[in-house]
Design a protein around this motif. Structure first.
Motif, PDB file in Angstrom:
ATOM      1  N   ILE A  20     -19.194 -30.073  -5.175  1.00 23.35           N
ATOM      2  CA  ILE A  20     -19.785 -30.086  -3.666  1.00 23.35           C
ATOM      3  C   ILE A  20     -21.167 -30.042  -3.644  1.00 23.35           C
ATOM      4  O   ILE A  20     -21.931 -30.679  -2.989  1.00 23.35           O
ATOM      5  N   CYS A  21     -22.056 -29.116  -4.502  1.00 20.92           N
ATOM      6  CA  CYS A  21     -23.387 -28.907  -4.240  1.00 20.92           C
ATOM      7  C   CYS A  21     -23.977 -30.203  -4.969  1.00 20.92           C
ATOM      8  O   CYS A  21     -24.977 -30.620  -4.213  1.00 20.92           O
ATOM      9  N   LEU A  22     -23.527 -30.680  -6.055  1.00 23.83           N
ATOM     10  CA  LEU A  22     -24.451 -31.897  -6.541  1.00 23.83           C
ATOM     11  C   LEU A  22     -24.220 -33.235  -6.135  1.00 23.83           C
ATOM     12  O   LEU A  22     -24.830 -34.246  -6.265  1.00 23.83           O
ATOM     13  N   ALA A  45     -27.449 -22.711  -2.878  1.00 21.56           N
ATOM     14  CA  ALA A  45     -26.098 -21.919  -3.179  1.00 21.56           C
ATOM     15  C   ALA A  45     -26.088 -21.462  -4.552  1.00 21.56           C
ATOM     16  O   ALA A  45     -26.997 -21.919  -5.504  1.00 21.56           O
ATOM     17  N   ILE A  46     -25.439 -20.403  -4.806  1.00 24.87           N
ATOM     18  CA  ILE A  46     -25.460 -19.468  -5.968  1.00 24.87           C
ATOM     19  C   ILE A  46     -24.009 -19.381  -6.416  1.00 24.87           C
ATOM     20  O   ILE A  46     -23.227 -18.726  -5.264  1.00 24.87           O
ATOM     21  N   ARG A  61     -17.275 -12.555  -9.562  1.00 25.12           N
ATOM     22  CA  ARG A  61     -17.715 -13.578 -10.477  1.00 25.12           C
ATOM     23  C   ARG A  61     -17.297 -14.964  -9.962  1.00 25.12           C
ATOM     24  O   ARG A  61     -18.037 -15.944 -10.211  1.00 25.12           O
ATOM     25  N   GLN A  62     -16.335 -14.922  -9.129  1.00 21.60           N
ATOM     26  CA  GLN A  62     -16.178 -16.202  -8.360  1.00 21.60           C
ATOM     27  C   GLN A  62     -16.164 -16.420  -7.094  1.00 21.60           C
ATOM     28  O   GLN A  62     -15.297 -16.118  -6.344  1.00 21.60           O
ATOM     29  N   ALA A  63     -17.438 -16.346  -6.799  1.00 21.94           N
ATOM     30  CA  ALA A  63     -18.022 -16.275  -5.366  1.00 21.94           C
ATOM     31  C   ALA A  63     -19.022 -17.069  -5.106  1.00 21.94           C
ATOM     32  O   ALA A  63     -19.549 -17.749  -6.200  1.00 21.94           O
ATOM     33  N   LEU A  64     -19.114 -17.520  -3.979  1.00 20.71           N
ATOM     34  CA  LEU A  64     -20.363 -18.433  -3.669  1.00 20.71           C
ATOM     35  C   LEU A  64     -21.224 -17.724  -2.596  1.00 20.71           C
ATOM     36  O   LEU A  64     -20.973 -17.164  -1.515  1.00 20.71           O
ATOM     37  N   ILE A  65     -22.706 -17.594  -2.878  1.00 19.33           N
ATOM     38  CA  ILE A  65     -23.700 -16.970  -1.915  1.00 19.33           C
ATOM     39  C   ILE A  65     -24.272 -18.246  -1.391  1.00 19.33           C
ATOM     40  O   ILE A  65     -24.900 -19.430  -2.041  1.00 19.33           O
ATOM     41  N   VAL A  66     -24.431 -18.194  -0.011  1.00 24.89           N
ATOM     42  CA  VAL A  66     -24.939 -19.229   1.025  1.00 24.89           C
ATOM     43  C   VAL A  66     -25.594 -18.735   1.967  1.00 24.89           C
ATOM     44  O   VAL A  66     -25.499 -17.504   2.226  1.00 24.89           O
ATOM     45  N   LEU A  67     -26.568 -19.363   2.567  1.00 24.27           N
ATOM     46  CA  LEU A  67     -27.395 -19.124   3.834  1.00 24.27           C
ATOM     47  C   LEU A  67     -26.887 -19.795   5.018  1.00 24.27           C
ATOM     48  O   LEU A  67     -27.126 -20.836   5.304  1.00 24.27           O
ATOM     49  N   PRO A  68     -25.823 -18.808   5.788  1.00 24.43           N
ATOM     50  CA  PRO A  68     -25.224 -19.646   7.177  1.00 24.43           C
ATOM     51  C   PRO A  68     -26.307 -19.687   8.112  1.00 24.43           C
ATOM     52  O   PRO A  68     -27.159 -18.837   8.195  1.00 24.43           O
ATOM     53  N   ASP A  69     -25.656 -20.350   9.216  1.00 25.72           N
ATOM     54  CA  ASP A  69     -26.585 -20.472  10.345  1.00 25.72           C
ATOM     55  C   ASP A  69     -26.564 -18.860  11.031  1.00 25.72           C
ATOM     56  O   ASP A  69     -25.566 -18.228  10.837  1.00 25.72           O
ATOM     57  N   VAL A 116     -21.681 -24.869   2.457  1.00 26.33           N
ATOM     58  CA  VAL A 116     -22.896 -25.346   1.477  1.00 26.33           C
ATOM     59  C   VAL A 116     -23.798 -26.304   2.375  1.00 26.33           C
ATOM     60  O   VAL A 116     -24.957 -26.275   1.938  1.00 26.33           O
ATOM     61  N   ASP A 117     -23.216 -27.305   3.128  1.00 23.24           N
ATOM     62  CA  ASP A 117     -24.055 -28.331   3.846  1.00 23.24           C
ATOM     63  C   ASP A 117     -24.704 -27.350   4.782  1.00 23.24           C
ATOM     64  O   ASP A 117     -26.068 -27.694   4.908  1.00 23.24           O
ATOM     65  N   THR A 118     -24.423 -26.630   5.242  1.00 26.93           N
ATOM     66  CA  THR A 118     -25.311 -25.859   6.384  1.00 26.93           C
ATOM     67  C   THR A 118     -26.492 -24.986   5.541  1.00 26.93           C
ATOM     68  O   THR A 118     -27.612 -25.196   5.815  1.00 26.93           O
ATOM     69  N   SER A 119     -26.221 -24.223   4.468  1.00 28.62           N
ATOM     70  CA  SER A 119     -27.123 -23.773   3.511  1.00 28.62           C
ATOM     71  C   SER A 119     -28.285 -24.598   3.263  1.00 28.62           C
ATOM     72  O   SER A 119     -29.319 -24.410   3.157  1.00 28.62           O
ATOM     73  N   TYR A 120     -27.740 -25.946   2.429  1.00 30.67           N
ATOM     74  CA  TYR A 120     -28.649 -26.881   2.148  1.00 30.67           C
ATOM     75  C   TYR A 120     -29.606 -27.404   3.190  1.00 30.67           C
ATOM     76  O   TYR A 120     -30.808 -27.652   2.990  1.00 30.67           O
ATOM     77  N   ARG A 121     -29.128 -27.560   4.479  1.00 32.81           N
ATOM     78  CA  ARG A 121     -29.731 -28.127   5.586  1.00 32.81           C
ATOM     79  C   ARG A 121     -30.910 -27.074   5.920  1.00 32.81           C
ATOM     80  O   ARG A 121     -31.916 -27.340   6.404  1.00 32.81           O
ATOM     81  N   ARG A 122     -30.605 -25.667   5.773  1.00 30.72           N
ATOM     82  CA  ARG A 122     -31.476 -24.631   5.923  1.00 30.72           C
ATOM     83  C   ARG A 122     -32.740 -24.533   5.100  1.00 30.72           C
ATOM     84  O   ARG A 122     -33.778 -23.893   5.327  1.00 30.72           O
TER      85      ARG A 122
END
Length: 143
Positions: A20-22, A45-46, A61-69, A116-122
């Motif tokens: 998704i990220c790449l 994303a992390i 360990r199997q989580a995703l850190i993102v920056l939401p709106d 991920v899309d939202t975090s990327y856009r931010r």
């Protein structure tokens, strides 16, 4: 002192997050502080994290850190799958626990792709966001 590796490169959750990220314009991956980080100029994303005060890498360990709106953050926090991560939480980031009783196939990958899309856009430069908008498709969650 280097941080120990806190992920398995063949983890099926990571493989889906990575795809998704790449798929996003200009996105790359690097390992920082022992975890995969996805970035353009800034991290968007992390994979994997901890909560404040608990440095045990296993629970998330199997989580995703993102920056939401910012407007979506309160609603996301009402969902038990989301927690405020250590280190990033004070800056608005949230962590989504990806583990699911049905395994990797039980995850709503379209939701992950949207986050991920939202975090990327931010975080991405305007030219990369424009390239994303000009592309025929966005991150879809497809493997």
């Amino acid at each position: 002192m280097a941080h120990p590796t806190m992920f398995d490169g063949s983890d099926p959750y990571l493989e889906r997050v990575r795809s998704i990220c790449l798929a996003l314009p200009g996105a790359a991956e690097k390992v920082s502080h022992g975890r995969p980080n996805f970035f353009t100029r800034k991290v968007f994303a992390i994979y994997g994290g901890v909560v404040k005060g608990d440095h045990d890498p296993e629970p998330y360990r199997q989580a995703l850190i993102v920056l939401p709106d910012e407007v979506d953050r309160p609603a996301l926090l009402e969902d038990d799958r989301f927690v405020v991560p250590g280190y990033y939480g004070p800056y608005g980031w949230l962590m989504l626990d990806l583990r699911n009783p049905k395994g990797v196939e039980g995850v709503d990958w379209a939701e992950v792709a949207e986050l991920v899309d939202t975090s990327y856009r931010r975080t991405a430069p305007a030219r990369l966001v424009a390239a994303l908008d000009d592309s025929p498709g966005t991150a879809t969650g497809a493997p």
